[in-house]
Scaffold this motif. Structure first.
Motif, mmCIF file in Angstrom:
data_model
loop_
_atom_site.group_PDB
_atom_site.id
_atom_site.type_symbol
_atom_site.label_atom_id
_atom_site.label_comp_id
_atom_site.label_asym_id
_atom_site.label_seq_id
_atom_site.Cartn_x
_atom_site.Cartn_y
_atom_site.Cartn_z
ATOM 1 N N UNK A 1 1.074 -7.858 -4.230
ATOM 2 C CA UNK A 1 0.841 -8.555 -2.964
ATOM 3 C C UNK A 1 -0.328 -7.920 -2.222
ATOM 4 N N UNK A 2 -0.349 -6.574 -2.197
ATOM 5 C CA UNK A 2 -1.423 -5.897 -1.487
ATOM 6 C C UNK A 2 -2.768 -6.102 -2.175
ATOM 7 N N UNK A 3 -2.796 -5.934 -3.489
ATOM 8 C CA UNK A 3 -4.075 -6.071 -4.203
ATOM 9 C C UNK A 3 -4.575 -7.514 -4.166
ATOM 10 N N UNK B 1 0.934 2.939 -13.602
ATOM 11 C CA UNK B 1 0.017 1.851 -13.229
ATOM 12 C C UNK B 1 0.152 1.483 -11.747
ATOM 13 N N UNK B 2 1.364 1.598 -11.216
ATOM 14 C CA UNK B 2 1.537 1.355 -9.783
ATOM 15 C C UNK B 2 0.781 2.410 -8.985
ATOM 16 N N UNK B 3 0.847 3.681 -9.438
ATOM 17 C CA UNK B 3 0.098 4.745 -8.781
ATOM 18 C C UNK B 3 -1.409 4.492 -8.848
ATOM 19 N N UNK C 1 -4.130 3.923 -5.734
ATOM 20 C CA UNK C 1 -5.332 4.739 -5.522
ATOM 21 C C UNK C 1 -6.588 3.887 -5.503
ATOM 22 N N UNK C 2 -6.628 2.865 -6.378
ATOM 23 C CA UNK C 2 -7.826 2.031 -6.506
ATOM 24 C C UNK C 2 -7.870 0.859 -5.524
ATOM 25 N N UNK C 3 -6.777 0.622 -4.804
ATOM 26 C CA UNK C 3 -6.668 -0.603 -4.009
ATOM 27 C C UNK C 3 -7.779 -0.760 -2.979
ATOM 28 N N UNK C 4 -8.266 0.354 -2.447
ATOM 29 C CA UNK C 4 -9.302 0.257 -1.426
ATOM 30 C C UNK C 4 -10.709 0.277 -2.006
ATOM 31 N N UNK D 1 -10.193 -5.321 -7.594
ATOM 32 C CA UNK D 1 -9.991 -6.107 -8.813
ATOM 33 C C UNK D 1 -9.348 -5.255 -9.909
ATOM 34 N N UNK D 2 -9.843 -4.049 -10.076
ATOM 35 C CA UNK D 2 -9.277 -3.162 -11.089
ATOM 36 C C UNK D 2 -7.840 -2.781 -10.725
ATOM 37 N N UNK D 3 -7.617 -2.532 -9.418
ATOM 38 C CA UNK D 3 -6.265 -2.224 -8.959
ATOM 39 C C UNK D 3 -5.314 -3.383 -9.247
#
Length: 843
Positions: free
Chosen positions: A150-152, A107-109, A113-116, A120-122
């Motif tokens: 923190x990033x998301x 899930x961290x991976x 991948x989805x963060x950018x 919201x999903x990330x």
């Protein structure tokens, strides 16, 4: 993998690996430049080291999770055909495979991948990762999940939540001792602070990341931090400083052999030179960057930005053909990578260039293509630029109405962009105001906390001083009372011994025993005198002295009690003002303290004097003893030694009577010193630490600086015309044993005795036998009629009455407001002293 973004505003390094076409960077830093994104999970390397990947994401790729080897995982970062969608598909297939820790890592991976592309999903994946990581009990995964959250959270605009998770991640990585992970987390904090326009705080966080990376030996991390410092200072308009940081960044990339990063750093340096108005230097760096990128990644995202930057410089130099070639290459790369924003920007640049070359049809075609791309992605900046350029082209072609519609759209977009810009400015101002307000509140709170702490310390000190003063005062009253009663009892004891001795022959065997007992009684009386001295009740025959002279006269005595291996030094300040003192008592103070220093193992003792004036409005507290001295001039006498010193507990009790740390001793030496100092109207202070020796400071008021006593001379107690008619004494005392022994001593000397146990009865007897009584032996403390009333009643009956006052207290304490020249004898006394004191008044 890392991606480098070249857009019309530079962006700070991203903390996660994403594909170029999905990249969303930080807010724009300035009008020029470019930036690169970095992945903190793979240490910012373009192709992650195998050991690093195995350590950080290995659990996701265990045998239980599937047949995806480490090599294939690394290949997924650098294989252009391996799209984000295929990565997501493989990771989603592993969501429920493996242990709890494996599922958390998967899930961290996914979140990275989805963060950018889908923040919201990330964020949801990151939350699930944190729950699983907490259940697994693996602190390293918990900390990593907090960092991803923190990033998301930042990507979703939840800045305070992002800072909260970053703080938790930092605590976790600190406990784990992972300096590299801490550095990456500080970069995320810097991202949040930059979004909040708290640039100073962001700079501080990036500097911390740089320091941690340097400490851990992570050169790549150092370079990333330096690059981001350059971007931040570029945002502040400090291009020279930004250039220095980017030069350092490029140097590190070159040293560690990261050619890809080195190329990006060269391009960033060129952009700074452009911002500083140095096109030739900028051109050189950009061309070198392009040369490297064409060899490393000819169709990658960063090279498109380099093509456009070089094209703009060629266009500015009038080299339109060369510029067109560069813009066309940038367009080709953007189209192949699917970067709609890059396609729009490149089409606008090509359209403007064709318009400049007098080719309006070609220019219109490219500008309309730019409009289509900008409309699809909602890029208002590119749409406004395309409409403005298209309006110029249409106007020249005579399509005035259509040109007017484009200009109307330009104005509309400008208003929208202005409103958005103003909203951002307002939000930034609000964020800045909130940050400054919080800082001010924190400063005020800290100031109030410090003031409260200081006030608490002052109050604690005042309470401690008050308690110490009350304790000493209580002990003083106790010591004085005990000494008074003790003296009364000793009067009876010594008197009876004297009477018993008088009844024996000179060679009687019992006489020697009585003499020894009498000597012990006199020593007991001396002990009582020391108790009175501690209580400050003794009053001395004061005279005017120069302190140095008193010490000089005591040198021989002091030298005699000090061993030859102990150094005794005298440092006496000349020209000291005179003091009012009783010389023998000052000698006693010196003797007691020098002996104490010797017994404490001192090898060096120093006696110093100095002048210590005090301001007219100054009150001087002497901390250990709770004393407050009156303002005025003082002479200071200091006795310092290098002995074993005292602990705080011992120092606080040093002046208590009967307290001693020595195996043998009465504990009255320092108690007497305190009493003597008080009686002289001075003060004493002690400084001592275990193993550091002790220093005793004494302040003695100079002549005329303090009260010399409340007593005043009055009329004489005995009149010169008094006719003595014989040896008759009226003994007035409430102690039956004292009355008995005094009567026996006087009667043994052939003196007639009348007795009374209280003042009222004494006045009655005097009224009846006044003409027969030669002298009244009057005790100062009796029940019934007080001493002053008794004295006045006797004088009212006969103004010339002879009175010999007596008390267990010393003279001045006993007499109080009575005449200062009154006759007085202190208890205990024997028959000889008593008869001698009465003799001047007997017939």
């Amino acid at each position: 993998m890392i991606v480098a973004g070249f857009c019309r505003g530079p962006r700070l390094a991203l903390p996660f690996p994403v594909r170029a076409k999905h990249w969303i960077g930080w807010s724009a830093i300035g009008p020029h430049g470019s930036a690169s994104a970095a992945c903190p999970m793979c240490l910012g390397t373009r192709e992650p080291d195998r050991a690093v990947v195995r350590k950080l994401v290995g659990p996701c790729w265990s045998a239980a999770a599937g047949a995806y080897s480490l090599d294939r995982h690394m290949t997924s970062y650098r294989n252009e055909t391996n799209t984000a969608a295929s990565q997501l598909g493989r990771l989603e297939a592993l969501l429920e495979h493996g242990s709890v820790a494996d599922r958390a890592n998967t899930r961290i991976e996914l979140a990275s991948v989805l963060s950018a592309s889908d923040a919201q999903r990330a964020r949801e994946y990151a939350r699930e990762a944190l729950e699983l990581a907490t259940a697994s009990g693996d602190d390293s995964i918990v900390a990593l999940a907090h960092r991803v959250l923190a990033y998301t959270a930042w990507a979703c605009g939840s800045h305070e939540v992002a800072l909260e998770h970053a703080a938790r991640a930092l605590r976790g990585f600190e406990q784990l001792g992972d300096l590299t992970a801490r550095a990456r987390t500080h970069l995320i904090v810097a991202m949040v602070l930059t979004t909040q326009s708290h640039i100073a705080g962001a700079v501080e966080e990036v500097l911390t990341a740089h320091r941690l990376s340097a400490k851990s030996g992570d050169r790549q991390g150092e370079a990333i931090a330096l690059n981001n410092l350059g971007l931040l200072y570029a945002r502040l308009g400090q291009y020279e400083r930004a250039l220095r940081y980017r030069l350092e960044c490029a140097q590190i990339h070159e040293q560690i052999g990261d050619r890809y990063r080195f190329a990006i750093a060269l391009n960033n340096i060129g952009e700074m030179h452009r911002a500083l108005g140095r096109p030739e230097q900028a051109l050189g760096f950009n061309e070198k960057a392009l040369e490297l990128l064409e060899k490393i990644e000819p169709d990658g995202f960063p090279i498109a930005g380099t093509y456009r930057s070089l094209g703009e410089m060629r266009c500015a130099d009038g080299e339109l053909d060369a510029a067109l070639e560069l813009f066309s290459k940038a367009l080709e790369v953007n189209e192949s990578s699917g970067d709609e924003s890059g396609v729009a920007g490149s089409c606008i640049a090509i359209g403007n260039l064709h318009h400049q070359r007098g080719e309006p049809e070609v220019a219109e075609r490219y500008l309309r293509k730019a409009l289509e791309c900008a409309a699809r992605i909602g890029a208002r900046q590119e749409e406004r630029a395309a409409h403005a350029a298209l309006a110029r082209v249409l106007r020249e072609r005579g399509a005035a109405e259509e040109a007017l519609r484009s200009l109307d759209r330009v104005l509309e977009l400008q208003e929208l962009m202005f409103d958005e810009q103003q909203s951002r400015v307002i939000e930034e101002m609000r964020a800045k105001y909130d940050a400054e307000r919080k800082e001010r509140e924190a400063e005020i709170y800290q100031l109030k906390f410090v003031q409260l702490e200081e006030e608490t310390k002052r109050r604690e000190h005042a309470e401690k001083t008050l308690l110490q003063a009350q304790k000493l005062e209580s002990l003083g009253l106790l010591a004085g009372g005990v000494a008074h009663d003790f003296n009364n009892m000793l009067t009876a004891v010594l008197g009876h011994m004297s009477l018993a001795a008088d009844t024996l022959e000179q060679d009687h065997v019992a006489r020697s025993y009585l003499e020894r007992a009498h000597e012990s009684g006199r020593r007991a009386a001396g002990l009582a005198q020391q108790m009175l001295a501690y209580a400050g009740r003794r009053q001395y025959e004061m005279d005017t002295f120069e302190l140095n002279a008193i010490i000089d006269r005591a040198r021989t005595l002091l030298t005699g009690v000090v061993d030859s291996n102990v150094e005794l030094r005298f440092v006496l300040e000349p020209g000291l003002p005179p003091i009012r003192a009783e010389e023998t008592q000052i000698h006693q103070v010196l003797m007691n303290l020098v002996l104490n220093a010797v017994e404490a193992g001192a090898s060096s003792i120093e006696i110093r004097t100095s002048c210590d004036p005090r301001g007219a409005n100054e009150i001087l507290p002497w901390t250990e003893l709770g004393q407050e001295l009156e303002p005025g001039g003082y002479v200071c006498m200091t006795i310092a030694d290098d002995g074993q010193g005292m602990s705080d507990d011992v120092r606080m009790r040093a002046f208590d009577p009967f307290y001693s740390t020595k195996f043998v001793g009465r504990g009255l030496g320092l108690a007497a010193v305190l009493g003597i100092t008080r009686s002289h109207g001075g003060g004493v202070r002690v400084k001592s630490e275990v193993g550091q020796g002790s220093t005793f400071e004494f302040l003695l008021p100079v002549q005329g600086a303090s009260s010399e006593g409340a007593a005043h001379r009055a009329e004489e107690c005995t009149g010169p015309g008094r006719q003595r008619s014989g040896g008759v004494v009226l003994v007035v005392d409430d102690e039956p044993l004292v009355v008995e022994v005094v009567s026996s001593m006087l009667q043994g000397a052939g003196i007639e005795v009348l007795t009374a146990s209280e003042g009222g009865r004494a006045v009655e007897i005097f009224q009846e036998h006044g003409t027969e009584i030669d002298v009244v032996l009057l005790d100062m403390t009796m029940p019934g009629l007080g001493i002053e009333a008794t004295w006045r009643a006797l004088r009212a009956h006969d103004p010339s009455v002879a009175i010999l006052f007596t008390s267990g207290y010393e003279r001045e304490r006993a007499l109080g407001i009575l005449p200062a020249n009154a006759d007085f004898i202190q208890k205990p006394y024997d028959a000889g002293r008593l008869i001698e004191a009465l003799a001047p008044h007997l017939g």
